[in-house]
Design an enzyme around this catalytic site. Structure first.
Site, PDB file in Angstrom:
ATOM      1  N   CYS A 121       0.818  -1.214   0.000  1.00  0.00           N
ATOM      2  CA  CYS A 121       0.000   0.000   0.000  1.00  0.00           C
ATOM      3  C   CYS A 121       0.850   1.262   0.000  1.00  0.00           C
ATOM      4  O   CYS A 121       1.681   1.474   0.886  1.00  0.00           O
ATOM      5  CB  CYS A 121      -0.936   0.006   1.210  1.00  0.00           C
ATOM      6  N   ARG A 176      -0.132   4.567   3.008  1.00  0.00           N
ATOM      7  CA  ARG A 176      -0.081   4.278   4.441  1.00  0.00           C
ATOM      8  C   ARG A 176       0.181   5.476   5.349  1.00  0.00           C
ATOM      9  O   ARG A 176       0.117   5.348   6.566  1.00  0.00           O
ATOM     10  CB  ARG A 176       0.980   3.204   4.697  1.00  0.00           C
ATOM     11  N   TRP A 206      -9.077   5.394  -0.748  1.00  0.00           N
ATOM     12  CA  TRP A 206      -9.586   6.018  -1.966  1.00  0.00           C
ATOM     13  C   TRP A 206      -8.656   5.610  -3.095  1.00  0.00           C
ATOM     14  O   TRP A 206      -7.572   5.079  -2.860  1.00  0.00           O
ATOM     15  CB  TRP A 206      -9.654   7.547  -1.828  1.00  0.00           C
ATOM     16  N   GLU A 225      -4.757   3.307 -10.760  1.00  0.00           N
ATOM     17  CA  GLU A 225      -5.424   2.009 -10.554  1.00  0.00           C
ATOM     18  C   GLU A 225      -6.551   1.844 -11.565  1.00  0.00           C
ATOM     19  O   GLU A 225      -6.818   0.754 -12.046  1.00  0.00           O
ATOM     20  CB  GLU A 225      -6.040   1.924  -9.147  1.00  0.00           C
TER      21      GLU A 225
END
Ligand code: ARG
Length: 350
Positions: A71, A74, A243, A248
């Site tokens: 991720c 973070r 979000w 992506e």
């Protein structure tokens, strides 16, 4: 005297011990560490499992985010909102809880990172609650005679839904139902209301034809196929969201050749020669698709982050962790965004 417990419970106790020690060191343990550990040992002896306090649950979930090697987002781990639905056992109650959670997370577009926890697995048994979806909100993929309609990545899960009696509209953007399975029962299907899943229609700030392609994507990415483990206890149904980072959607979900594969059509509409690779038609189409995604989400008032900003935020996270005396680990191939990698600091760090 130490309470006698089984081997499985002993393994869990070791994990619980490590977790409680970490929590005590970071935020303190109000009851006293030894007292709490005795209590856990007792509960393990009596029931084969132990129950996290609300405070443990919240700390555990936040640290799990902090530790998520894939991720890039973070930096915001402390802001996670935790919903405790451990007491729910009926699929329809769980579905209602999911809708509440989703409403909170969506927040009209001002997305709040949140996690929704259902009853954990009882250690040593195979009894667990499961949400069978990969993501809480996703579009169906149908394998038809004329090729795949919708999201190719969701063809297997869509088939599961069809086998359970679900019927879709066969458009490229059909919302999949939520499938919940509790022990000793067949999986149950629930349809989200259109209001539950905020969506954004994709348009481009300068290219008017973009809208005509009818592309859309949903606002909130909710991962439903990962288990959260806290102090030896496994939460097998633990949907969580952040979000989107624009790439992506723009590079992967709509761009990947084995997903919606939109780059060839966008390039054609841009009048680029798609016969040659070296004129970089794919790269140019990808930039415009990503531009459109970021523009459309902003215009719709839905939180989204561009990859340059996300990369900078990740570097701040690394710095913040260093200040706290912790070392950040991560998977480079997941952290570096899928376009323009070397233009970001994360690329130049292993
Ligand atoms: N990439 C996944 C998707 O497009 C979502 C993964 C989580 N993303 C996030 N920004 N928290 O469905």
């Amino acid at each position: 005297m130490r309470t006698e417990i089984t081997e499985i419970s002993e393994d869990i106790f070791v994990e619980a011990h490590a977790f409680l020690e970490q929590m005590a060191a970071e935020i303190g343990e109000p009851e006293g560490l030894d007292e709490r550990l005795n209590e856990i040992r007792q509960e393990l002896a009596e029931t084969g499992t132990y129950t996290h306090t609300a405070r443990e649950l919240e700390f555990g979930a936040k640290v799990a985010w902090r530790n998520s090697n894939r991720c890039i987002g973070r930096l915001f781990w402390k802001s996670l909102d935790v919903f405790d639905y451990r007491h729910l056992t009926e699929p329809d109650e769980m579905f209602n809880a999911l809708r509440n959670y989703l409403k909170h997370a969506t927040n009209g577009g001002k997305i709040r990172s949140s996690i929704c926890l259902f009853a954990p697995k009882h250690p040593g048994t195979r009894r667990e609650v499961k949400i069978l979806n990969n993501k809480l909100i996703r579009y169906a993929g149908y394998d038809t005679e004329d090729g795949i309609v919708g999201d190719p990545e969701e063809v297997p899960f869509t088939q599961t839904c069809l086998d359970l009696g679900w019927r879709g509209e066969l458009t490229a953007f059909d919302l999949l139902p939520v499938v919940i399975q509790v022990p000793d029962r067949t999986p149950e299907l629930f349809d989200l209301e259109p209001d539950d899943a905020l969506e954004v229609e994709i348009e481009h700030p300068e290219l008017p034809w973009f809208r005509e392609m009818g592309l859309r994507w949903y606002a909130v990415p909710v991962i439903t196929n990962m288990t959260l483990e806290i102090g030896g206890i496994e939460y097998t149904a633990a949907p969580f969201n952040g979000w989107f980072m624009g790439t992506e959607i723009g590079s992967r979900n709509l761009g990947d050749a084995d997903r919606y594969n939109m780059l060839p059509e966008i390039a054609r509409r841009m009048d680029l020669d798609t016969r040659s690779k070296s004129n970089l038609w794919k790269d140019r189409a990808m930039v415009e698709l990503n531009t459109a995604v970021l523009h459309s989400y902003r215009k719709a008032g839905v939180v989204i982050v561009d990859h340059h900003t996300a990369s900078r935020q990740f570097m701040s996270f690394v710095e913040q962790e260093k200040q706290a005396g912790r070392n950040v680990t991560s998977q480079w191939s997941w952290i570096v965004p899928p376009m323009s990698g070397s233009a970001m600091d994360v690329f130049h760090n292993d």
